[in-house]
Scaffold this motif. Structure first.
Motif, mmCIF file in Angstrom:
data_model
loop_
_atom_site.group_PDB
_atom_site.id
_atom_site.type_symbol
_atom_site.label_atom_id
_atom_site.label_comp_id
_atom_site.label_asym_id
_atom_site.label_seq_id
_atom_site.Cartn_x
_atom_site.Cartn_y
_atom_site.Cartn_z
ATOM 1 N N LYS A 2 0.788 -1.208 0.000
ATOM 2 C CA LYS A 2 0.000 0.000 0.000
ATOM 3 C C LYS A 2 0.827 1.268 0.000
ATOM 4 O O LYS A 2 0.305 2.327 -0.266
ATOM 5 C CB LYS A 2 -0.928 0.021 1.220
ATOM 6 N N SER A 3 2.095 1.202 0.342
ATOM 7 C CA SER A 3 2.888 2.413 0.500
ATOM 8 C C SER A 3 3.181 3.021 -0.855
ATOM 9 O O SER A 3 3.854 2.447 -1.678
ATOM 10 C CB SER A 3 4.198 2.093 1.225
ATOM 11 N N THR A 4 2.629 4.210 -1.107
ATOM 12 C CA THR A 4 2.825 4.858 -2.396
ATOM 13 C C THR A 4 3.171 6.311 -2.178
ATOM 14 O O THR A 4 2.641 6.957 -1.291
ATOM 15 C CB THR A 4 1.547 4.783 -3.256
ATOM 16 N N LYS A 9 0.802 7.544 -6.493
ATOM 17 C CA LYS A 9 -0.634 7.538 -6.261
ATOM 18 C C LYS A 9 -1.347 8.277 -7.373
ATOM 19 O O LYS A 9 -2.410 7.870 -7.824
ATOM 20 C CB LYS A 9 -0.965 8.176 -4.914
ATOM 21 N N ASP A 44 -5.560 3.489 -3.088
ATOM 22 C CA ASP A 44 -4.311 2.767 -2.837
ATOM 23 C C ASP A 44 -4.306 1.426 -3.562
ATOM 24 O O ASP A 44 -3.307 1.040 -4.175
ATOM 25 C CB ASP A 44 -4.126 2.534 -1.336
ATOM 26 N N GLY A 84 6.680 -2.195 0.150
ATOM 27 C CA GLY A 84 6.366 -0.908 -0.446
ATOM 28 C C GLY A 84 6.871 -0.714 -1.858
ATOM 29 O O GLY A 84 6.807 -1.612 -2.688
ATOM 30 N N ARG A 108 6.707 -0.617 3.793
ATOM 31 C CA ARG A 108 5.372 -1.094 4.128
ATOM 32 C C ARG A 108 4.917 -0.627 5.502
ATOM 33 O O ARG A 108 3.714 -0.469 5.748
ATOM 34 C CB ARG A 108 5.351 -2.627 4.057
ATOM 35 N N GLY A 110 5.158 2.203 6.651
ATOM 36 C CA GLY A 110 4.800 3.616 6.589
ATOM 37 C C GLY A 110 5.975 4.560 6.645
ATOM 38 O O GLY A 110 5.814 5.764 6.427
ATOM 39 N N SER A 148 5.950 8.870 1.316
ATOM 40 C CA SER A 148 4.812 7.975 1.464
ATOM 41 C C SER A 148 3.503 8.737 1.564
ATOM 42 O O SER A 148 3.366 9.674 2.345
ATOM 43 C CB SER A 148 4.996 7.106 2.710
ATOM 44 N N ASP A 150 0.612 6.724 1.721
ATOM 45 C CA ASP A 150 -0.257 5.609 2.047
ATOM 46 C C ASP A 150 -1.485 6.105 2.803
ATOM 47 O O ASP A 150 -1.376 6.898 3.733
ATOM 48 C CB ASP A 150 0.537 4.604 2.891
#
Length: 269
Positions: A2-4, A9, A44, A84, A108, A110, A148, A150
């Motif tokens: 999910k970490s973008t 994003k 996400d 991530g 990942r 965060g 990040s 996220d």
């Protein structure tokens, strides 16, 4: 995974599976916070699954008087299983910036790590967290914007459904949980069909937005990956702006984790 970061994003929202037809079901009984979280978690989810990509980018810096300077860059991105994603930005023009690189590692958990490589010094340095609110290479984007984004690092509120330039949108307010953030909140405008980000207003404590990012020219590429062709970040206080023009997207190009090793920065000059 999910970490973008903000570029991922914005640039990597995929059409993995449309949930438009279940929105009414999801909305029943949801609070504004639950609705906002549902929408941003789906953003996400759609941002994942690209594997790796490359693109070229023209960055135009426009000052308050309207004068412009262009910079040419390459962008490389990679998803790391269970850890991530990575983004590498390499400057090609102007000559005095050629080879300058910034590597962002979004983990990942965060956390975010960033390194800046300067060809004149032939070495890289880690960017301190205290510098995350600094402007990225003189642009209206900050190092925090490169880090990040996220959904789990924010709390969310669905403010309303609206229209923007005739396009139906969801309007969501996202508040960072990190107290060191340079922003007190962000307001995102997502088209209801594909949840592509159309606009972001950035607030730093004042009632009026400090900056606004406008996105357009989206195209769907092979594999169902949506990418904007143009992004414009405007600073409302200085009237300065940064314009990003994206081109030459390619996916699944064979990049590996080794291409994003901080110890190897500068080898793609």
């Amino acid at each position: 995974m999910k970490s973008t970061n903000v570029l991922f994003k914005i640039g990597a929202v995929a059409i993995a599976a449309s949930i438009a037809h279940i929105y009414p079901t999801l909305a029943v009984g949801q609070t504004a916070a639950e609705r906002g979280s549902t929408l941003m978690e789906e953003v996400d989810r759609r941002a994942s699954g690209f594997g790796d990509f490359t693109a070229t980018l023209t960055m135009t810096l426009r000052d308050g008087e309207g004068s412009e300077r262009d910079r040419e860059m390459r962008i490389l991105g990679l998803e790391i299983p269970d850890d991530g994603d990575r983004t590498l930005v390499i400057f090609d023009q102007p000559a005095d910036l050629r080879g300058t690189s910034i590597l962002t590692a979004n983990h990942r958990d965060g956390s975010t790590e960033q390194w800046l490589y300067l060809p004149a010094l032939r070495r890289s340095r880690r960017i301190a967290s205290s510098d995350r609110t600094d402007r990225f290479m003189g642009s209206q984007f900050t190092y925090e914007d490169m880090g990040s984004q996220d959904a789990a690092r924010f709390t969310h509120l669905h403010l309303r459904d609206d229209t923007r330039v005739g396009l139906p949108v969801h309007v969501v307010e996202s508040t960072p949980t990190d107290l060191s953030s340079g922003y007190t909140r962000q307001v995102l405008w997502l088209d209801t069909e594909e949840l592509r980000i159309q606009r972001i207003d950035y607030f730093d404590g004042e009632s009026e937005a400090a900056k606004t990012l406008i996105l357009g020219g989206y195209q769907e590429y092979e594999g169902g990956h949506w990418r904007p062709g143009r992004m414009v970040m405007t600073n409302h206080r200085s009237s300065e702006a940064t314009i990003l023009e994206w081109q030459d997207y390619a996916f699944l190009t064979g990049l590996s984790a080794g291409d994003f090793d901080p110890r190897r920065l500068g080898r793609r000059e």
